[in-house]
Motif scaffolding. Structure first.
Motif, mmCIF file in Angstrom:
data_model
loop_
_atom_site.group_PDB
_atom_site.id
_atom_site.type_symbol
_atom_site.label_atom_id
_atom_site.label_comp_id
_atom_site.label_asym_id
_atom_site.label_seq_id
_atom_site.Cartn_x
_atom_site.Cartn_y
_atom_site.Cartn_z
ATOM 1 N N GLY A 184 0.810 -1.208 0.000
ATOM 2 C CA GLY A 184 0.000 0.000 0.000
ATOM 3 C C GLY A 184 0.847 1.262 0.000
ATOM 4 N N MET A 185 1.890 1.277 0.836
ATOM 5 C CA MET A 185 2.785 2.434 0.846
ATOM 6 C C MET A 185 3.493 2.575 -0.493
ATOM 7 S SD MET A 185 4.425 2.480 4.708
ATOM 8 C CE MET A 185 4.611 0.698 4.907
ATOM 9 N N GLY A 186 3.909 1.446 -1.059
ATOM 10 C CA GLY A 186 4.569 1.483 -2.361
ATOM 11 C C GLY A 186 3.646 1.992 -3.448
ATOM 12 N N ALA A 187 2.394 1.533 -3.457
ATOM 13 C CA ALA A 187 1.440 1.946 -4.479
ATOM 14 C C ALA A 187 1.116 3.433 -4.375
ATOM 15 C CB ALA A 187 0.159 1.123 -4.355
ATOM 16 N N ALA A 188 0.917 3.925 -3.140
ATOM 17 C CA ALA A 188 0.587 5.341 -2.950
ATOM 18 C C ALA A 188 1.722 6.238 -3.432
ATOM 19 C CB ALA A 188 0.291 5.611 -1.479
ATOM 20 N N ALA A 189 2.957 5.915 -3.046
ATOM 21 C CA ALA A 189 4.100 6.748 -3.422
ATOM 22 C C ALA A 189 4.423 6.614 -4.910
ATOM 23 C CB ALA A 189 5.316 6.379 -2.575
ATOM 24 N N ALA A 190 4.394 5.389 -5.432
ATOM 25 C CA ALA A 190 4.678 5.185 -6.853
ATOM 26 C C ALA A 190 3.614 5.855 -7.718
ATOM 27 C CB ALA A 190 4.751 3.694 -7.163
ATOM 28 N N GLY A 191 2.377 5.803 -7.292
ATOM 29 C CA GLY A 191 1.307 6.457 -8.041
ATOM 30 C C GLY A 191 1.502 7.964 -8.089
ATOM 31 N N ALA A 192 1.843 8.553 -6.936
ATOM 32 C CA ALA A 192 2.076 10.001 -6.891
ATOM 33 C C ALA A 192 3.238 10.387 -7.806
ATOM 34 C CB ALA A 192 2.352 10.439 -5.460
ATOM 35 N N LEU A 193 4.292 9.583 -7.813
ATOM 36 C CA LEU A 193 5.441 9.875 -8.676
ATOM 37 C C LEU A 193 5.088 9.703 -10.151
ATOM 38 C CD1 LEU A 193 8.410 8.294 -6.690
ATOM 39 C CD2 LEU A 193 7.996 10.715 -7.134
ATOM 40 N N THR A 194 4.156 8.815 -10.454
ATOM 41 C CA THR A 194 3.698 8.659 -11.837
ATOM 42 C C THR A 194 2.986 9.918 -12.301
ATOM 43 O OG1 THR A 194 3.471 6.260 -11.577
ATOM 44 C CG2 THR A 194 2.269 7.283 -13.394
ATOM 45 N N GLY A 195 2.139 10.481 -11.440
ATOM 46 C CA GLY A 195 1.484 11.741 -11.782
ATOM 47 C C GLY A 195 2.470 12.888 -11.900
ATOM 48 N N PHE A 196 3.512 12.852 -11.080
ATOM 49 C CA PHE A 196 4.547 13.874 -11.100
ATOM 50 C C PHE A 196 5.423 13.767 -12.352
ATOM 51 C CE2 PHE A 196 9.095 14.549 -9.890
ATOM 52 C CZ PHE A 196 9.083 15.936 -9.786
ATOM 53 N N ALA A 197 5.572 12.558 -12.895
ATOM 54 C CA ALA A 197 6.492 12.307 -14.009
ATOM 55 C C ALA A 197 6.175 13.165 -15.221
ATOM 56 C CB ALA A 197 6.452 10.823 -14.393
ATOM 57 N N PHE A 198 4.907 13.390 -15.498
ATOM 58 C CA PHE A 198 4.524 14.187 -16.665
ATOM 59 C C PHE A 198 5.101 15.601 -16.584
ATOM 60 C CE2 PHE A 198 1.639 17.240 -18.690
ATOM 61 C CZ PHE A 198 1.618 16.748 -19.986
ATOM 62 N N HIS A 199 5.205 16.133 -15.378
ATOM 63 C CA HIS A 199 5.695 17.498 -15.176
ATOM 64 C C HIS A 199 7.212 17.534 -14.996
ATOM 65 C CE1 HIS A 199 1.525 18.880 -14.528
ATOM 66 N NE2 HIS A 199 1.375 17.706 -13.961
ATOM 67 N N ASN A 200 7.822 16.389 -14.773
ATOM 68 C CA ASN A 200 9.256 16.324 -14.504
ATOM 69 C C ASN A 200 10.041 15.774 -15.692
ATOM 70 O OD1 ASN A 200 11.584 14.514 -12.574
ATOM 71 N ND2 ASN A 200 11.412 16.724 -12.467
ATOM 72 N N ARG A 201 9.341 15.520 -16.793
ATOM 73 C CA ARG A 201 10.028 14.972 -17.970
ATOM 74 C C ARG A 201 10.937 16.047 -18.571
ATOM 75 N NH1 ARG A 201 5.252 16.966 -19.601
ATOM 76 N NH2 ARG A 201 5.025 17.772 -21.731
ATOM 77 N N PRO A 202 12.056 15.635 -19.187
ATOM 78 C CA PRO A 202 13.009 16.599 -19.736
ATOM 79 C C PRO A 202 12.408 17.414 -20.890
ATOM 80 C CG PRO A 202 13.990 14.428 -19.497
ATOM 81 C CD PRO A 202 12.510 14.260 -19.300
ATOM 82 N N PRO A 203 12.706 18.720 -20.950
ATOM 83 C CA PRO A 203 13.370 19.505 -19.897
ATOM 84 C C PRO A 203 12.360 19.845 -18.792
ATOM 85 C CG PRO A 203 12.814 20.928 -21.742
ATOM 86 C CD PRO A 203 12.405 19.531 -22.144
ATOM 87 N N ALA A 204 12.671 19.446 -17.584
ATOM 88 C CA ALA A 204 11.724 19.549 -16.471
ATOM 89 C C ALA A 204 11.400 21.002 -16.131
ATOM 90 C CB ALA A 204 12.287 18.845 -15.239
ATOM 91 N N ARG A 205 10.117 21.240 -15.887
ATOM 92 C CA ARG A 205 9.671 22.551 -15.423
ATOM 93 C C ARG A 205 9.341 22.529 -13.934
ATOM 94 N NH1 ARG A 205 10.901 26.503 -19.110
ATOM 95 N NH2 ARG A 205 10.496 25.741 -21.235
ATOM 96 N N VAL A 206 9.236 21.312 -13.386
ATOM 97 C CA VAL A 206 8.872 21.155 -11.974
ATOM 98 C C VAL A 206 9.808 20.138 -11.333
ATOM 99 C CG1 VAL A 206 7.091 20.395 -10.355
ATOM 100 C CG2 VAL A 206 6.447 21.721 -12.379
ATOM 101 N N PHE A 207 10.362 20.480 -10.190
ATOM 102 C CA PHE A 207 11.164 19.566 -9.380
ATOM 103 C C PHE A 207 10.388 19.203 -8.121
ATOM 104 C CE2 PHE A 207 15.380 21.652 -10.902
ATOM 105 C CZ PHE A 207 15.280 20.979 -12.114
ATOM 106 N N LEU A 208 10.813 18.124 -7.473
ATOM 107 C CA LEU A 208 10.218 17.764 -6.187
ATOM 108 C C LEU A 208 10.576 18.777 -5.111
ATOM 109 C CD1 LEU A 208 10.586 13.909 -5.631
ATOM 110 C CD2 LEU A 208 8.475 15.224 -5.783
#
Length: 335
Positions: A184-208
């Motif tokens: 569950g912890m893995g799914a929640a964090a991995a899912g959030a990072l998947t949503g974040f990936a679209f905004h962090n793709r090169p050249p990134a406009r958003v960092f963590l």
């Protein structure tokens, strides 16, 4: 299991949508990253990813807590610790706090999670006395927090470096090879990072930013500790092996050169490769392929369920990881 998939999708959609909204309502210069000689990016991006990623992870865990078997005392400690790191990370992104303050808050957060795991949480019952087990847990969590923070230095690196191992934890749970708590912890964090990936793709406009990487490291470390108890310590070491060996070998190299290992730097193997001319996508794709292989090794080792298979797959993963590190550092041609 469907609950793991549901938690993953909930976090991914929530994070993706949340970041779209946040990038539009915040000023363009809000938490803008400073360009320095150590920067591995060419465009000044905003360190606002953590402002959405962390709340989404917390919300997902709270929404699905009953189905994931996360008991209230543990969840309260984990969420409180994540919020503390989230706040101190945001303050550090904005004001550059001292290392002492950062480490003190990290220590408190790690101790809080260790307390939440309970006195019966044992990883090495035959080797360590019970009073020393919480110390081990705190050390592991402190390392996880800082390694995740240190390795967050390239577009999509955290997505593939932390997200794939976390998704791997969710996968082994969905296959019935590990428990719901770690999955569950893995799914929640991995899912959030998947949503974040679209905004962090090169050249990134958003960092963590630190507001994202510090709490993310805590939840990743916690998931790995729980996975170790549910399966074995070898499994919990194998799935994040790239981060462990890149960070570990870099620390050893810097110690050998007489450097202050607490001082910010840009000497991780993947950073060396980037500065040597590798493209961002070439670097992260290599890490992604390696991590997918490590996840496959973990699944295979759990399916075989034999000490010899654990040792064999750990050896395979270690050799593959070291070869990639040597390649990143330009040493393969010298062999």
């Amino acid at each position: 299991m469907l609950i793991i998939l549901a938690a993953f999708l909930f976090a991914a959609v929530s994070c993706g949508v949340g970041l779209v909204v946040l990038t539009r309502i915040l000023p363009p210069d809000f938490l803008a990253a400073q360009m320095t000689a150590r920067s591995n990016h060419s465009i000044a991006a905003r360190q606002i990813g953590g402002l959405i990623v962390v709340p989404v992870i917390i919300t997902t865990l709270l929404v699905f807590s009953d189905d994931l078997g996360l008991d209230t005392p543990f969840l309260f400690c984990l969420v409180t610790a994540m919020i503390g790191l989230w706040i101190i990370g945001w303050l550090d992104d904005r004001y550059e706090l001292s290392e002492t303050i950062r480490l003190a808050v990290q220590l408190v957060a790690a101790c809080l999670v260790a307390y939440g795991l309970g006195g019966n949480f044992r990883l090495l019952p035959d080797l360590l006395p019970a009073p020393l087990e919480p110390v081990l847990v705190v050390v592991v969590l402190m390392v996880a927090i800082n390694v995740t923070n240190f390795m967050d230095g390239l577009d999509l690196m955290t997505v593939v470096g932390t997200g794939i191992p976390l998704a791997g934890i969710a996968l082994v749970c969905a296959l019935g090879l590990a428990g719901l708590a770690s999955g569950g912890m893995g799914a929640a964090a991995a899912g959030a990072l998947t949503g974040f990936a679209f905004h962090n793709r090169p050249p990134a406009r958003v960092f963590l930013g630190d507001s994202g990487s510090l709490p993310l490291g805590l939840v990743a470390g916690t998931a790995l500790l729980v996975l170790a108890r549910e399966t074995s310590i070898i499994i919990a070491l194998l799935i994040p092996l790239y981060y462990i060996l890149d960070a570990g070998t870099t620390v050893l190299l810097r110690l050998f050169e007489g450097e202050n290992i607490l001082k910010a730097h840009s000497k991780h193997a993947y950073q060396v490769a980037k500065r040597a001319g590798w493209s961002v996508m070439k670097v992260v794709l290599h890490v992604a392929v390696l991590n997918l292989m490590l996840v496959a090794c973990v699944v295979a080792a759990l399916l075989f369920n034999h000490p010899m298979s654990l040792a064999a797959f750990l050896l395979i993963g270690t050799v593959a990881t070291l070869l990639l590190l040597l390649d990143f550092r330009g040493r393969i041609r010298k062999l």
